[in-house]
Design an enzyme around this catalytic site. Structure first.
Site, mmCIF file in Angstrom:
data_model
loop_
_atom_site.group_PDB
_atom_site.id
_atom_site.type_symbol
_atom_site.label_atom_id
_atom_site.label_comp_id
_atom_site.label_asym_id
_atom_site.label_seq_id
_atom_site.Cartn_x
_atom_site.Cartn_y
_atom_site.Cartn_z
ATOM 1 N N ARG A 1 -18.423 8.343 -16.256
ATOM 2 C CA ARG A 1 -16.989 8.287 -16.373
ATOM 3 C C ARG A 1 -17.406 7.544 -15.195
ATOM 4 O O ARG A 1 -18.123 7.468 -14.029
ATOM 5 C CB ARG A 1 -17.069 9.841 -16.212
ATOM 6 N N ARG B 1 -21.876 11.729 -16.821
ATOM 7 C CA ARG B 1 -21.922 11.495 -15.409
ATOM 8 C C ARG B 1 -21.658 10.162 -14.971
ATOM 9 O O ARG B 1 -21.444 9.190 -15.850
ATOM 10 C CB ARG B 1 -23.815 11.254 -15.092
ATOM 11 N N HIS B 2 -21.199 9.944 -13.509
ATOM 12 C CA HIS B 2 -21.285 8.756 -13.357
ATOM 13 C C HIS B 2 -22.129 7.970 -12.873
ATOM 14 O O HIS B 2 -23.038 7.859 -12.458
ATOM 15 C CB HIS B 2 -20.450 9.171 -11.876
ATOM 16 N N LEU B 3 -22.371 7.000 -14.083
ATOM 17 C CA LEU B 3 -24.092 6.511 -14.125
ATOM 18 C C LEU B 3 -23.348 4.418 -14.396
ATOM 19 O O LEU B 3 -22.604 4.746 -15.503
ATOM 20 C CB LEU B 3 -24.438 7.063 -15.064
#
Length: 428
Positions: free
Chosen positions: A169, A227-229
């Protein structure tokens, strides 16, 4: 004369006794024979052979090993950092199962009835799929080896048709509200949802990346990991079917929301919100002042944020250059099933329902239902004290974020085509 005869007699008797002693000793009297007799279990007593019970030779029969599967995953075991590469996990498991005096009930119980916790590496071998009690669908993971044992790692890693989805995200694109829908659907549609508790790190080290890939390829599908990835290319590690989804928004609106979120948070203020690092003057500085004063936080180098989520982990992906843009476009076409638009969130969920019904069936109905957690959290995740940029600042940002906008329009065009193909309207 008589004495001489006695001495001769004693001498002869002594000689006979010596000869008998030597004869009897050479034939193994009252002793085990050597050579073949000993190996065959033959007992020699005073030169006569009696056959006793044969002793079975001690042999070390090893169970049949699944060598193909073992060697296939030995590299992934090394990635996890295990120190027992000289041992065969499959062999050790078979030895335990062959020992009738040993019971296996979740933990391994040895002959002394002492409970031995299974080592972390055994979870990478393919255990039996046994679920006791109520099935759990939501899992939090801190992305460490110690936290792996809490995950549902009994999936079939050879199944390339199983659905494995990553929601990497983009920050401040409504993802916290979206996650409320995903978590609800995980329970309803029965898929495993793995929530990373790493909140503010979009990039990861090579070691952490290898760990992440190795573990996700073992999670029981279907699963969704979030995950922010920045994008990771799974095809470099395995042929397993791993695909992405994401949601983006207008770049300037996203930057503005992030600017004020760092200072004032939102209605939730949960673990993902960090205290502002800076002076009081910097905290209450408006976005217009930040841009016009050319502060580092609002400089050109800090404005390329969306593209790296689709380009990758390489430092090159953060450069203001056309190369990262083109890489990001190619990755979207190849590995992203859906990239939705925040301004069309309901249509985004409608597209997700059509493209991935196993995960998102019922998403639109849940969004529309009054009083659900999504409706309540939607308002609580709005950024506090947000002030829109002035027309002058908006024009400056548009020029500095030209590559971000080119990518954003590429995503919008692709999304419109997808809606058209699926017969989805443009209802707000």
């Amino acid at each position: 004369m008589a004495n001489k005869k006695i001495l001769i007699t004693l001498f002869l008797i002594t000689g006979v006794l010596i000869i008998c002693y030597v004869y009897v000793g050479s034939n193994g009297s009252l002793s085990y024979g050597e050579g073949t007799s000993s190996a065959s279990g033959v007992l020699s007593i005073a030169g006569k052979h009696k056959v006793g019970p044969k002793k079975k030779p001690i042999t070390s029969r090893k169970p049949k090993l699944e060598w193909k599967e073992y060697w296939k995953h030995i590299e992934e075991r090394k990635i996890m950092g295990f120190q027992d590469e000289g041992k065969n996990v499959f062999e050790e498991t078979n030895k335990v199962s062959q020992n009738k005096s040993t019971e296996v009930v979740g933990n391994v119980v040895n002959e002394n009835k002492k409970v031995v916790e299974p080592p972390v590496n055994t979870i990478l071998s393919k255990p039996d799929k046994v679920i006791v009690g109520k099935k759990k669908w939501l899992y939090d993971w801190n992305e460490t080896k110690e936290g792996v044992e809490k995950l549902p790692l009994y999936g079939n890693w050879e199944d390339t048709t199983a659905q494995r989805i990553i929601f990497n995200r983009v920050g401040k694109c409504g993802s916290r509200s979206v996650l409320d829908v995903f978590k609800h659907l995980a329970k309803v549609n029965k898929y495993n949802m793995i929530n990373s508790v790493i909140y503010n790190q979009t990039r990861t080290s090579e070691e952490k990346k290898n760990l992440l890939v190795s573990v996700l390829l073992k999670v029981d599908p279907p699963f969704l990991f979030q995950r922010h990835l920045h994008y990771i290319d799974f095809t470099k590690f395995s042929s397993s079917y791993v695909k992405y989804i994401n949601i983006v928004r207008d770049p300037i609106e996203r930057f503005t929301s992030q600017y004020y979120f760092r200072r004032f948070g939102d209605g939730k203020n949960d673990k993902s919100t960090r205290p502002f690092k800076g002076t009081e003057e910097e905290k209450y500085q408006t976005i217009n002042e930040c841009v016009l004063r050319k502060k580092f936080e609002c400089s050109r180098n800090k404005l390329q944020y969306i593209i790296p989520f689709f380009c990758g982990q390489s430092p090159q992906c953060r450069f203001q250059d056309r190369t990262p843009l083109e890489i990001a476009k190619k990755n979207v076409e190849r590995d992203f099933i859906v990239v939705g638009i925040l301004d069309e969130l309901e249509n985004t969920f409608a597209v997700l329902e059509k493209m991935l019904p196993r995960f998102f069936a019922g998403a639109v109905d849940y969004m529309r239902a009054p009083g659900n957690t999504y409706s309540r959290n939607r308002s609580s995740t709005m950024t506090n004290y947000k002030e829109s940029p002035s027309p002058e600042v908006h024009a400056v940002l548009m020029q500095q974020m030209s590559l971000e906008y080119e990518f954003y329009h590429f995503i919008k065009e692709r999304f419109e085509q997808l809606k058209s193909q699926l017969g989805i309207g443009t209802t707000k």
